[in-house]
Design a protein around this motif. Structure first.
Motif, PDB file in Angstrom:
ATOM      1  N   PHE A 159       0.980  -1.494  -0.062  1.00 10.53           N
ATOM      2  CA  PHE A 159       0.277  -0.401   0.142  1.00 10.53           C
ATOM      3  C   PHE A 159       0.519   1.505   0.013  1.00 10.53           C
ATOM      4  CE2 PHE A 159      -2.404  -3.303   1.752  1.00 10.53           C
ATOM      5  CZ  PHE A 159      -4.410  -3.200   0.887  1.00 10.53           C
ATOM      6  N   ILE A 160       0.748   2.385  -1.042  1.00  5.23           N
ATOM      7  CA  ILE A 160       1.576   3.175  -1.217  1.00  5.23           C
ATOM      8  C   ILE A 160       0.372   4.759  -0.859  1.00  5.23           C
ATOM      9  CG2 ILE A 160       3.079   4.746  -2.301  1.00  5.23           C
ATOM     10  CD1 ILE A 160       3.863   2.343  -3.972  1.00  5.23           C
ATOM     11  N   PRO A 161       0.513   5.759  -0.432  1.00 11.13           N
ATOM     12  CA  PRO A 161      -0.192   6.546   0.183  1.00 11.13           C
ATOM     13  C   PRO A 161      -0.135   7.195  -1.020  1.00 11.13           C
ATOM     14  CG  PRO A 161       1.612   6.803   2.096  1.00 11.13           C
ATOM     15  CD  PRO A 161       1.676   4.944   0.980  1.00 11.13           C
ATOM     16  N   ASN A 162      -1.749   8.176  -1.284  1.00 17.14           N
ATOM     17  CA  ASN A 162      -1.268   8.361  -2.665  1.00 17.14           C
ATOM     18  C   ASN A 162      -0.885   9.916  -2.949  1.00 17.14           C
ATOM     19  OD1 ASN A 162      -3.120   7.106  -3.924  1.00 17.14           O
ATOM     20  ND2 ASN A 162      -5.051   7.705  -3.375  1.00 17.14           N
ATOM     21  N   GLY A 163      -0.375  10.830  -1.639  1.00 18.18           N
ATOM     22  CA  GLY A 163      -0.184  11.339  -1.526  1.00 18.18           C
ATOM     23  C   GLY A 163       0.696  11.896  -1.889  1.00 18.18           C
ATOM     24  N   SER A 164       2.149  11.287  -1.447  1.00 20.62           N
ATOM     25  CA  SER A 164       4.091  10.639  -1.563  1.00 20.62           C
ATOM     26  C   SER A 164       3.688  10.215  -3.093  1.00 20.62           C
ATOM     27  CB  SER A 164       4.176   9.673  -1.168  1.00 20.62           C
ATOM     28  OG  SER A 164       4.112   8.307  -0.488  1.00 20.62           O
ATOM     29  N   LEU A 165       2.646   9.320  -3.222  1.00 16.52           N
ATOM     30  CA  LEU A 165       2.035   8.740  -5.134  1.00 16.52           C
ATOM     31  C   LEU A 165       2.548   9.309  -6.203  1.00 16.52           C
ATOM     32  CD1 LEU A 165       2.811   5.702  -6.205  1.00 16.52           C
ATOM     33  CD2 LEU A 165       0.829   5.838  -6.057  1.00 16.52           C
ATOM     34  N   SER A 166       1.488  11.018  -6.023  1.00 11.79           N
ATOM     35  CA  SER A 166       0.992  11.827  -6.742  1.00 11.79           C
ATOM     36  C   SER A 166       2.146  12.857  -6.452  1.00 11.79           C
ATOM     37  CB  SER A 166      -0.127  12.291  -6.664  1.00 11.79           C
ATOM     38  OG  SER A 166      -0.290  12.914  -5.034  1.00 11.79           O
ATOM     39  N   ASN A 167       2.888  12.911  -6.344  1.00  6.39           N
ATOM     40  CA  ASN A 167       4.495  13.795  -5.184  1.00  6.39           C
ATOM     41  C   ASN A 167       5.360  13.038  -6.273  1.00  6.39           C
ATOM     42  OD1 ASN A 167       2.212  16.174  -4.763  1.00  6.39           O
ATOM     43  ND2 ASN A 167       3.023  15.469  -3.000  1.00  6.39           N
ATOM     44  N   GLY A 168       5.790  11.907  -5.836  1.00  3.32           N
ATOM     45  CA  GLY A 168       6.790  11.493  -6.588  1.00  3.32           C
ATOM     46  C   GLY A 168       7.277  11.122  -8.226  1.00  3.32           C
ATOM     47  N   THR A 169       8.127  10.339  -7.907  1.00  8.94           N
ATOM     48  CA  THR A 169       8.133  10.710  -9.588  1.00  8.94           C
ATOM     49  C   THR A 169       8.295   8.255  -9.983  1.00  8.94           C
ATOM     50  OG1 THR A 169      10.963  11.192  -9.693  1.00  8.94           O
ATOM     51  CG2 THR A 169      10.560   9.317 -11.087  1.00  8.94           C
ATOM     52  N   ILE A 170       7.347   8.421 -10.629  1.00  7.10           N
ATOM     53  CA  ILE A 170       6.119   6.877 -11.196  1.00  7.10           C
ATOM     54  C   ILE A 170       6.897   6.853 -12.886  1.00  7.10           C
ATOM     55  CG2 ILE A 170       4.507   6.056 -11.966  1.00  7.10           C
ATOM     56  CD1 ILE A 170       2.960   7.879 -10.403  1.00  7.10           C
ATOM     57  N   THR A 171       7.064   5.341 -12.621  1.00  6.36           N
ATOM     58  CA  THR A 171       7.329   4.907 -13.397  1.00  6.36           C
ATOM     59  C   THR A 171       6.981   4.456 -14.214  1.00  6.36           C
ATOM     60  OG1 THR A 171       9.726   4.957 -13.374  1.00  6.36           O
ATOM     61  CG2 THR A 171       9.811   4.060 -14.959  1.00  6.36           C
ATOM     62  N   ASN A 172       5.848   4.029 -15.318  1.00  6.13           N
ATOM     63  CA  ASN A 172       4.861   3.299 -15.570  1.00  6.13           C
ATOM     64  C   ASN A 172       5.095   2.357 -16.797  1.00  6.13           C
ATOM     65  OD1 ASN A 172       2.524   2.340 -17.307  1.00  6.13           O
ATOM     66  ND2 ASN A 172       0.884   3.943 -16.597  1.00  6.13           N
ATOM     67  N   TYR A 173       5.378   1.299 -17.132  1.00  5.74           N
ATOM     68  CA  TYR A 173       6.222   0.141 -17.512  1.00  5.74           C
ATOM     69  C   TYR A 173       5.269  -0.572 -18.460  1.00  5.74           C
ATOM     70  CZ  TYR A 173      10.256  -0.592 -14.899  1.00  5.74           C
ATOM     71  OH  TYR A 173      11.086   0.291 -14.142  1.00  5.74           O
ATOM     72  N   SER A 174       3.847   0.058 -17.899  1.00  4.76           N
ATOM     73  CA  SER A 174       2.788  -0.620 -19.389  1.00  4.76           C
ATOM     74  C   SER A 174       2.300   0.068 -20.762  1.00  4.76           C
ATOM     75  CB  SER A 174       1.829  -0.696 -18.198  1.00  4.76           C
ATOM     76  OG  SER A 174       2.391  -2.226 -17.427  1.00  4.76           O
ATOM     77  N   MET A 175       2.202   1.644 -19.817  1.00  6.46           N
ATOM     78  CA  MET A 175       1.957   2.352 -20.861  1.00  6.46           C
ATOM     79  C   MET A 175       1.787   2.631 -21.974  1.00  6.46           C
ATOM     80  SD  MET A 175       1.860   6.081 -20.124  1.00  6.46           S
ATOM     81  CE  MET A 175       0.378   6.729 -18.472  1.00  6.46           C
ATOM     82  N   GLN A 176       2.987   2.493 -23.035  1.00  5.75           N
ATOM     83  CA  GLN A 176       3.124   2.417 -24.425  1.00  5.75           C
ATOM     84  C   GLN A 176       3.276   1.010 -24.402  1.00  5.75           C
ATOM     85  OE1 GLN A 176       4.562   4.733 -25.357  1.00  5.75           O
ATOM     86  NE2 GLN A 176       4.646   6.372 -23.795  1.00  5.75           N
ATOM     87  N   GLY A 177       2.679   0.220 -24.081  1.00  6.91           N
ATOM     88  CA  GLY A 177       2.339  -1.304 -24.423  1.00  6.91           C
ATOM     89  C   GLY A 177       3.837  -2.313 -24.798  1.00  6.91           C
TER      90      GLY A 177
END
Length: 273
Positions: A159-177
């Motif tokens: 479980f990751i708090p949404n506050g720190s998640l939205s303010n931090g760096t996110i690497t999305n491996y699925s977005m490009q397919g």
């Protein structure tokens, strides 16, 4: 201590009279409460089905349904206390003061709620995406009001708090397919580089899970003191990535064995004194 039986009888009569006079309000209030809870569950279920039928994003569906659920519960509670005869105006004032105090003490939770709203609006990821955030890699299982739930490769729930998640760096491996595997294979200086690359390309071309576009590349990455390092970079769909990663290493090793090419073991270079 002597009890006055007349006073006890008078108090009992008063209590019974008050209970009889007030019991219709109590009964009707609890009827409203139980029927309201049932109606809220029914409405929430119907709303979810409507949003799913209209093919709304699952993340948005769950988030809106949770907010609606809590709003309806608060309204039901206000109706319940109003039916009991408690003044709602004074209660709302008290509730507002309590809300302010609780809000000041729960700034982190409010930040997490705002972070959840930002995630829903800007959609840096959705349910089912594989992401890396806050030092954790996992598949998004659920985006709740205050936290986001991830399932990692060990099937652990994080479980990751949404506050720190939205303010931090996110690497999305699925977005490009698709995703590129960055592999390094070290060969000795006695090995013919061109031949080694041809063998690797043959291995890549024989794997149907490796994408033709973008094309895989094999280049000389580094000339170290002990080996020639080849960078092998095949592309694969997200669901095939780890299979392609391990199959490429295994098949290259097997092909090199057949061709009589030895993979150079890593040699730690000693520091000069």
């Amino acid at each position: 201590m002597n009890l006055n039986t007349n006073n006890v009888s008078s108090y009992a009569d008063t209590f019974i009279k008050t209970l009889v006079d007030y019991s219709p309000k109590i009964i009707s209030a609890f009827i409203i409460l139980f029927l309201g809870l049932y109606a809220i569950r029914l409405i929430n279920r119907i709303i979810r089905k409507i949003m799913v039928k209209r093919e709304l994003d699952p993340t948005l569906t769950n988030f809106l349904a949770d907010i609606l659920l809590w709003v309806l519960r608060v309204l039901l509670f206000v109706s319940f206390i109003d039916k009991l005869g408690i003044g709602t105006s004074s209660f709302v004032a008290i509730l507002g003061a309590m809300g302010l105090a609780v809000g000041l003490s729960l700034q982190g939770s409010l930040s997490n709620f705002a972070g959840g709203m930002l995630i829903i609006v800007f959609k840096p990821f959705k349910v089912g995406d594989t992401i890396e955030a806050q030092g954790t890699v996992g598949t998004v299982s659920e985006i709740q009001i205050f936290v986001t739930k991830l399932i990692n490769s060990n099937n652990q729930t994080i479980f990751i708090p949404n506050g720190s998640l939205s303010n931090g760096t996110i690497t999305n491996y699925s977005m490009q397919g698709s995703r590129r595997a960055d592999l390094t294979i070290a060969i000795s200086y006695d090995t013919n580089i061109k031949k080694a690359k041809e063998i690797i390309f043959e291995v890549l071309n024989n794997n149907p899970k490796i994408l033709e576009t973008p094309a895989a590349t094999v280049i000389v990455k580094n000339l170290s003191e002990s080996s020639i390092e080849l960078a092998v970079r095949p592309w694969a769909k997200i669901e095939d990535f780890w299979n392609v990663y391990s199959d490429t290493l295994e098949n290259c090793k097997s092909a090199f064995d057949v061709a009589g090419i030895e993979i150079q073991p890593f040699v730690k270079e000693s520091s000069k004194k």
